[in-house]
Scaffold this motif. Sequence first.
Motif, mmCIF file in Angstrom:
data_model
loop_
_atom_site.group_PDB
_atom_site.id
_atom_site.type_symbol
_atom_site.label_atom_id
_atom_site.label_comp_id
_atom_site.label_asym_id
_atom_site.label_seq_id
_atom_site.Cartn_x
_atom_site.Cartn_y
_atom_site.Cartn_z
ATOM 1 N N UNK A 109 39.902 11.415 62.517
ATOM 2 C CA UNK A 109 39.994 11.125 61.089
ATOM 3 C C UNK A 109 41.464 11.032 60.686
ATOM 4 N N UNK A 110 41.669 10.585 59.437
ATOM 5 C CA UNK A 110 43.025 10.540 58.895
ATOM 6 C C UNK A 110 42.954 10.723 57.387
ATOM 7 N N UNK A 111 43.752 11.650 56.883
ATOM 8 C CA UNK A 111 43.845 11.892 55.439
ATOM 9 C C UNK A 111 45.240 11.489 54.983
ATOM 10 N N UNK A 112 45.311 10.533 54.038
ATOM 11 C CA UNK A 112 46.613 10.037 53.582
ATOM 12 C C UNK A 112 46.641 9.993 52.058
ATOM 13 N N UNK A 113 47.840 10.140 51.518
ATOM 14 C CA UNK A 113 48.007 10.040 50.065
ATOM 15 C C UNK A 113 47.664 8.628 49.605
ATOM 16 N N UNK A 114 46.989 8.542 48.455
ATOM 17 C CA UNK A 114 46.565 7.235 47.956
ATOM 18 C C UNK A 114 47.758 6.369 47.576
ATOM 19 N N UNK A 115 48.835 6.985 47.067
ATOM 20 C CA UNK A 115 49.929 6.171 46.544
ATOM 21 C C UNK A 115 50.861 5.650 47.631
ATOM 22 N N UNK A 116 51.228 6.479 48.602
ATOM 23 C CA UNK A 116 52.232 6.033 49.573
ATOM 24 C C UNK A 116 51.780 6.123 51.027
ATOM 25 N N UNK A 117 50.550 6.577 51.272
ATOM 26 C CA UNK A 117 50.040 6.629 52.639
ATOM 27 C C UNK A 117 50.580 7.765 53.480
ATOM 28 N N UNK A 118 51.313 8.704 52.856
ATOM 29 C CA UNK A 118 51.832 9.844 53.613
ATOM 30 C C UNK A 118 50.685 10.766 54.019
ATOM 31 N N UNK A 119 50.889 11.504 55.097
ATOM 32 C CA UNK A 119 49.863 12.432 55.564
ATOM 33 C C UNK A 119 49.539 13.452 54.484
ATOM 34 N N UNK A 120 48.243 13.729 54.328
ATOM 35 C CA UNK A 120 47.782 14.630 53.276
ATOM 36 C C UNK A 120 47.007 15.792 53.885
#
Length: 625
Positions: free
Chosen positions: A190-201
């Motif tokens: 899986x991958x969780x990323x910030x909606x605005x900039x795609x940074x790891x969340x």
Amino acid sequence: MVRTWMRAILASALALALTPVAAFAYTPGQEVPIPFPKRYLPFDTPYVNFTPTGGQVLVSNAPETINENGAKRADGSEITGQYNAALYRDTVTGPFRFWASHYNKTTHKLKFWLHVKNVSGEPIRFYKTMEAYDDANVTAAASNVTKRFMNAEPNPALLATIPADGSYYFAISDADHVSIGESMVYLAEFNAVAEDDGASANVLMSHVVTTDSVNDPTPYAATATIARTNATADRSDDYRGLLAHWGRAGAVNLTLTDANPFTGLRISDLGYSGEQEKLMTRWDVLGNPVEQREVRFITPTVNKLRLAYWYTDYNVDVNITNETRYPIVHTLYGSNGSNPGFVNYQVNGAPALNYHFSTNTVVPVASTGTYRLRTMVMPSASLPLGLFFAAGSPDAVPNELAVVQAETTALQSHADQARTTVNAMADSADKTALLQRLAALQAVIAASGKMPAAEQAAAAFEQTLQQADLSIGNPKERERTLAGLRTELQKVRDLRENVQSLIVALPASDQPVVQGHIDSLAKRSARINGIVQSLQAILTEAEDPMRQGNGTLPRFKAERGATVDLGEMAADVVGTAPAIRWISFDSAIASIDPEGRLTGNRNGVVKIAAYDDLGVHYVIVVVHH
């Protein structure tokens, strides 16, 4: 002396030893016995190393068996609350993998879930990159999941956009759920990323199990405790937690020779350089929260640290240099000698293969020395697995390989291991031929084993002679001293003759390396004999070292109190062979060390002997002030 019948036996052994040993061609997935001693590289070897790769791994493998309420643990304690409960909960960041393996021993169908809570403080997107699932018996489920996952290509699919502090959940078991008596195995990325900039969340992941009637796992994803495992004071059930990396990029760089034509690695064990990581947990086996700590199984006699064993994604660059007599290097993968199981692997990116191996068998993986190996060890596998590299013909590793090593090294330990390996073979002409070769080799090893005692005795006598006073003026006292030295020298001669009798009894060998050992033994024996003869000549000369005729010997001068290199001064007379040693017949006048450095001690004339196994040279040294 060695009797005639022993010589006949050795000759017969040699004749059978020359029979070629057959090797049969491998087929894909074929289980083959390990045809050589199982010998592994130590974990601190410089020839194997790994670098961690990839993101975190969330693991849920405890309780390994989900029990019905009221069932008993091994210590008699009652089990409650292992379903309709969270099995593990922890925070992960960005790309991560999750795997779970559990057996349903309840009276219900079970449903397994993942609950995702956004704890990053901002909206995130949650993606599924790859996944594989199966429920069946544990071996079949694990085999299927491993093979499917290894063959999968990354294909990120958006599962949900989750607001800050929001959550999302989904079932990971299939539509008919996990039946009673079945195991489920799940592996996903899986991958969780910030909606605005795609940074790891950051997300808080909860693995939940419920009965099949439950449609929302949320109530079980926020409980103060999680399911208690089946651990007792002397039985472990604790493999749940977080690992730092899902992958290992490895490099294996080895050279195989006739002296070392095979070797092995332990896969998923304590670990080679960079291979292992600690499993960390935020929950104890009772289901209570704890500060993050390493997972250990501790009893009065055991303190076992849990490491990254199953579903580590190995990608290993193998580079084996072949300096053996054989044209091919084979890779064999499977049992470490005590466990059956399955191997899952890919070679150079080809489709993943899953093959069974039995106790003490392996399957052929590659017949080249340079390739990329990807492998994952599936849940339920007994550890470690054995990965072996061995020289051989294009078809297979020959049964003679351990014998070849023993013949090359002539070490008793290698001969013993080879004999154990050959004895385990089924009766055949090949087995008989190999045992006869080992019998012939054993005779060589026996002779070789006697040689050091003779060599050491000769060296010890040389030291004794160096320290002896050969300038005794009293004839009777001189004779007593020389008689004692002759007795000691005879002991050296007897040891050498005993070894020589063993060497003479050895038949010539058509195995070049064995014949090389025989020739070497003969040379060593001849050298001892030459040294003994030279020492005997020196003892004879010591009866009257200043006899008539000394005037014809080469003469050299040395100043009293000075040290000179007589070896260099007398090189034209005695030669420059590095094995030449020196003895003074009167150390009170001039002492000399074995390398030829002479020190003048008082005025006078002294005879000096320079000797090796080829003979003795005498010179006269005049010491003056």
